[in-house]
Write a protein that holds these residues in place. Structure first.
Motif, PDB file in Angstrom:
ATOM      1  N   VAL A 138      -2.844   4.186  -2.782  1.00 16.35           N
ATOM      2  CA  VAL A 138      -3.072   2.746  -3.593  1.00 16.35           C
ATOM      3  C   VAL A 138      -2.484   1.550  -2.987  1.00 16.35           C
ATOM      4  N   GLY A 139      -3.940   0.919  -2.989  1.00 18.99           N
ATOM      5  CA  GLY A 139      -3.598  -0.898  -2.100  1.00 18.99           C
ATOM      6  C   GLY A 139      -4.083  -1.050  -1.149  1.00 18.99           C
ATOM      7  N   ARG A 163     -10.600   7.343  -3.523  1.00 25.14           N
ATOM      8  CA  ARG A 163      -9.439   7.284  -3.528  1.00 25.14           C
ATOM      9  C   ARG A 163      -8.366   8.203  -3.933  1.00 25.14           C
ATOM     10  N   GLU A 164      -8.876   9.341  -3.956  1.00 27.76           N
ATOM     11  CA  GLU A 164      -7.636  10.510  -4.261  1.00 27.76           C
ATOM     12  C   GLU A 164      -8.698  12.200  -4.175  1.00 27.76           C
ATOM     13  N   THR A 165      -7.965  12.461  -3.524  1.00 31.01           N
ATOM     14  CA  THR A 165      -8.366  14.153  -4.237  1.00 31.01           C
ATOM     15  C   THR A 165      -7.337  15.053  -4.374  1.00 31.01           C
ATOM     16  N   VAL A 166      -7.927  16.329  -4.889  1.00 36.81           N
ATOM     17  CA  VAL A 166      -7.295  16.695  -6.315  1.00 36.81           C
ATOM     18  C   VAL A 166      -6.918  18.069  -5.327  1.00 36.81           C
ATOM     19  N   SER A 202       0.695  -1.003  -0.001  1.00 36.17           N
ATOM     20  CA  SER A 202      -0.053  -0.132   0.279  1.00 36.17           C
ATOM     21  C   SER A 202       0.684   1.338   0.254  1.00 36.17           C
ATOM     22  N   SER A 203       0.561   2.212  -0.642  1.00 36.52           N
ATOM     23  CA  SER A 203       1.145   3.947  -0.783  1.00 36.52           C
ATOM     24  C   SER A 203       0.386   4.617  -0.789  1.00 36.52           C
ATOM     25  N   LEU A 204       0.683   5.841   0.251  1.00 37.33           N
ATOM     26  CA  LEU A 204       0.040   7.336  -0.436  1.00 37.33           C
ATOM     27  C   LEU A 204       1.043   7.921  -0.587  1.00 37.33           C
ATOM     28  N   SER A 205       0.627   8.546  -1.672  1.00 37.87           N
ATOM     29  CA  SER A 205       1.699   9.649  -2.427  1.00 37.87           C
ATOM     30  C   SER A 205       0.582  11.035  -2.354  1.00 37.87           C
ATOM     31  N   VAL A 206       1.204  11.666  -2.254  1.00 40.19           N
ATOM     32  CA  VAL A 206       0.793  13.508  -3.400  1.00 40.19           C
ATOM     33  C   VAL A 206       1.689  13.825  -4.526  1.00 40.19           C
TER      34      VAL A 206
END
Length: 196
Positions: free
Chosen positions: A148-149, A117-120, A75-79
């Protein structure tokens, strides 16, 4: 999207750390751009954590920032934050066409749109040494935070944490990119209501 140019050249200031557990991260990982507590709220518990971050402000004023917190390769948390020259309406149309699920459009500035699952985030950002009138459309920063994941949470709670993560990176990037526009970031992130 042609209006949002992907900038050439490499990142500088690359950093990668392998750690045991999210609690081993600094309170503000990724060049102090985000908060560990948000990552801890989103990502499942894991023994191995990897932090990856890059940031650069090019001589021309173009800005790039990347932050990823990954656990056990699953799993990953990214920006990702990058300079753009695009109008707000065209920016929204691009994401509406490419992301699936119900969107929640939060009012105010910076413009924030949440998906499951996404914020912009879109915020005006005229680079140092440039005039706003020299933009083809509008100088801005594009902020894109995603999971992701697997995640520890879901639904509205996940949207809320992704929004907070994106806003943390947006505020950091606004300062680091030396944006000429004054933006007042909220002390408390707006509440995401997926039922709207």
């Amino acid at each position: 999207m042609t209006a949002v140019a992907i900038l050439g050249g490499g990142f500088i200031g690359y950093k990668e750390i392998f750690l045991s557990g999210i609690e081993e991260l600094p309170n503000r990982p990724c060049k102090q751009g985000v908060q560990r507590s948000t990552a801890s709220n989103v990502l499942p518990a894991a023994r191995n954590v990897e932090e990856s971050s890059r940031q650069t402000l090019l001589r021309e004023g173009d800005f790039l920032f990347h932050c990823a917190i990954m656990i056990s390769g699953e799993s990953s948390l990214s920006v990702n934050v990058r300079s753009a020259d695009v109008k707000l309406a065209k920016w929204k149309d691009f994401y509406r066409a490419s992301l699936k699920g119900k969107e929640v459009d939060l009012s105010g500035e910076p413009a924030t749109v949440s998906w499951p699952r996404e914020t912009v985030i879109y915020m005006r950002c005229t680079p140092p040494g440039r005039k706003a009138s020299s933009a083809l459309e509008t100088y801005a920063l594009n902020v894109d935070a995603k999971i992701v994941g697997e995640a520890r949470i879901s639904g509205t709670e996940l949207r809320q944490q992704l929004t907070e993560f994106a806003l943390q990176a947006a505020e950091h990037s606004h300062k680091a990119a030396k944006c000429q526009e004054a933006i007042s970031f909220p002390d408390t992130p707006p509440r995401v209501d997926a039922s709207r």
